[in-house]
Design a protein around this motif. Structure first.
Motif, PDB file in Angstrom:
ATOM      1  N   ALA A   1       0.807  -1.221   0.000  1.00  0.00           N
ATOM      2  CA  ALA A   1       0.000   0.000   0.000  1.00  0.00           C
ATOM      3  C   ALA A   1       0.841   1.273   0.000  1.00  0.00           C
ATOM      4  O   ALA A   1       0.401   2.305  -0.515  1.00  0.00           O
ATOM      5  CB  ALA A   1      -0.951   0.000   1.194  1.00  0.00           C
ATOM      6  N   TRP A   2       2.042   1.230   0.562  1.00  0.00           N
ATOM      7  CA  TRP A   2       2.868   2.441   0.640  1.00  0.00           C
ATOM      8  C   TRP A   2       3.183   3.007  -0.744  1.00  0.00           C
ATOM      9  O   TRP A   2       3.363   4.222  -0.900  1.00  0.00           O
ATOM     10  CB  TRP A   2       4.171   2.162   1.391  1.00  0.00           C
ATOM     11  N   LEU A   3       3.208   2.133  -1.750  1.00  0.00           N
ATOM     12  CA  LEU A   3       3.506   2.582  -3.100  1.00  0.00           C
ATOM     13  C   LEU A   3       2.374   3.407  -3.705  1.00  0.00           C
ATOM     14  O   LEU A   3       2.613   4.222  -4.606  1.00  0.00           O
ATOM     15  CB  LEU A   3       3.800   1.382  -3.999  1.00  0.00           C
ATOM     16  N   GLY A   4       1.146   3.209  -3.226  1.00  0.00           N
ATOM     17  CA  GLY A   4      -0.004   3.901  -3.803  1.00  0.00           C
ATOM     18  C   GLY A   4       0.116   5.413  -3.771  1.00  0.00           C
ATOM     19  O   GLY A   4       0.240   6.064  -4.831  1.00  0.00           O
ATOM     20  N   PRO A   5       0.110   6.023  -2.589  1.00  0.00           N
ATOM     21  CA  PRO A   5       0.210   7.481  -2.538  1.00  0.00           C
ATOM     22  C   PRO A   5       1.572   8.008  -2.978  1.00  0.00           C
ATOM     23  O   PRO A   5       1.663   9.117  -3.506  1.00  0.00           O
ATOM     24  CB  PRO A   5      -0.070   7.802  -1.063  1.00  0.00           C
ATOM     25  N   ARG A   6       2.614   7.210  -2.785  1.00  0.00           N
ATOM     26  CA  ARG A   6       3.952   7.689  -3.161  1.00  0.00           C
ATOM     27  C   ARG A   6       4.057   7.879  -4.678  1.00  0.00           C
ATOM     28  O   ARG A   6       4.581   8.894  -5.155  1.00  0.00           O
ATOM     29  CB  ARG A   6       5.020   6.719  -2.669  1.00  0.00           C
ATOM     30  N   LEU A   7       3.552   6.920  -5.434  1.00  0.00           N
ATOM     31  CA  LEU A   7       3.605   7.030  -6.886  1.00  0.00           C
ATOM     32  C   LEU A   7       2.547   7.987  -7.411  1.00  0.00           C
ATOM     33  O   LEU A   7       2.803   8.767  -8.342  1.00  0.00           O
ATOM     34  CB  LEU A   7       3.427   5.646  -7.518  1.00  0.00           C
ATOM     35  N   ALA A   8       1.356   7.951  -6.821  1.00  0.00           N
ATOM     36  CA  ALA A   8       0.273   8.828  -7.294  1.00  0.00           C
ATOM     37  C   ALA A   8       0.645  10.297  -7.135  1.00  0.00           C
ATOM     38  O   ALA A   8       0.303  11.130  -7.988  1.00  0.00           O
ATOM     39  CB  ALA A   8      -1.018   8.519  -6.541  1.00  0.00           C
ATOM     40  N   SER A   9       1.366  10.626  -6.072  1.00  0.00           N
ATOM     41  CA  SER A   9       1.738  12.020  -5.836  1.00  0.00           C
ATOM     42  C   SER A   9       2.772  12.522  -6.840  1.00  0.00           C
ATOM     43  O   SER A   9       3.035  13.721  -6.924  1.00  0.00           O
ATOM     44  CB  SER A   9       2.268  12.194  -4.406  1.00  0.00           C
ATOM     45  N   GLN A  10       3.330  11.598  -7.619  1.00  0.00           N
ATOM     46  CA  GLN A  10       4.266  11.984  -8.685  1.00  0.00           C
ATOM     47  C   GLN A  10       3.560  12.117 -10.037  1.00  0.00           C
ATOM     48  O   GLN A  10       4.184  12.460 -11.041  1.00  0.00           O
ATOM     49  CB  GLN A  10       5.391  10.947  -8.789  1.00  0.00           C
ATOM     50  N   GLY A  11       2.241  11.834 -10.062  1.00  0.00           N
ATOM     51  CA  GLY A  11       1.491  12.019 -11.295  1.00  0.00           C
ATOM     52  C   GLY A  11       1.080  10.749 -11.996  1.00  0.00           C
ATOM     53  O   GLY A  11       1.161  10.652 -13.228  1.00  0.00           O
TER      54      GLY A  11
END
Length: 285
Positions: free
Chosen positions: A94-104
């Motif tokens: 789950a940690w990858l979800g917001p981390r990648l989404a916040s990069q576009g």
């Protein structure tokens, strides 16, 4: 007329200096010019929203969570589906979800139909999740369905390779400490970053990540990142090195954003977190 010409010239110069010309040449480019700090940061420049998808409303996978840039002013985004490993749930990645989404990116961390699903099934589930994301989800209008990628951990990493084999149109694949009984992938056409761990005793790199990478076509944009002082489960926790190179790979190949080439070429050197990094440079796509 002289004044207008001067203003126009200055505006053109401003566009060049701010990177607007690059954005015009690449309509998929999203976000500000990257720096080492920006791709290592816990969050990128985009505010992120999320929505839960119940398994009862989907077919072919077990539901999940969609993370997506909140604003709509930048138009559509590329999308990535991410699968967990054996006996694991989406919470493990789950940690990858917001981390990648916040990069576009629009990011879909999924659950599988059962926690014992094998890599081929997980590959099918990743593709089913992408199809749901682009055709039926509440955020489908935010996604460019021509710019899709897959990631996964362990058996989900094997599933990532399986999905790329079955759908060559995918733009990027990132298997994380992957496991699969199939050790050779000469048919892949998707730019692939394989991430292994030096201390992995569950899917040892010598029989998984390394032969997977070595079997990829030499003409393919490919890379192998071997993490130092890491284990099979390192991808289950927030990890700056994994994030940094995953963001760069996804940006480079899903968004065709050559501003991120600087982090991939020249090849990253060994460090306290990288035992070794192999790949082709410069990239051809």
């Amino acid at each position: 007329m002289g004044l207008l010409a001067t203003v126009a010239a200055l505006a053109g110069l401003s566009t060049i200096l701010t990177g607007g010309a690059d954005a015009a040449e690449n309509p998929y480019q999203r976000g500000p010019a990257p720096t080492t700090s920006s791709i290592e940061a816990a969050r990128g420049s985009y505010a992120v929203s999320q929505t839960t998808v119940s398994r009862v409303v989907v077919t072919g996978f077990g539901g999940g969570t969609i993370y997506y840039p909140t604003g709509t002013s930048d138009g559509t985004f590329g999308a990535v589906a991410i699968a967990p490993g054996y006996a694991a749930y989406q919470s493990s990645i789950a940690w990858l979800g917001p981390r990648l989404a916040s990069q576009g990116f629009v990011v879909f961390t999924i659950d599988t139909l059962t926690t014992s699903d094998q890599p081929a099934t997980r590959g099918d589930e990743l593709l089913a999740a992408l199809d749901y994301l682009t055709k039926s989800s509440s955020v489908r209008s935010r996604i460019d369905s021509s710019r899709l990628g897959v990631m996964g951990h362990s058996m989900g990493g094997g599933g990532t390779l399986e999905a790329a084999k079955d759908r060559p149109s995918l733009q990027a694949a990132i298997p994380l400490t992957p496991w699969d009984l199939d050790k050779t992938w000469p048919e892949l056409q998707t730019p692939t970053l394989v991430v292994g761990a030096d201390g992995d005793t569950i899917a040892p790199v010598s029989s998984n990540a390394e032969p997977f990478y070595q079997s990829l076509p030499s003409t393919l944009d490919r890379a192998y990142l071997k993490l130092d002082s890491a284990t099979h489960f390192t991808p289950n926790l927030s990890n700056t090195t994994i994030a940094k190179y995953s963001i760069s790979w996804l940006k480079r190949f899903i968004d065709n954003d050559t501003r991120y080439e600087q982090f991939l070429c020249p090849l990253p050197q060994a460090s306290t977190t990288i035992e070794k990094y192999h790949g082709n440079c410069p990239h051809t796509a």
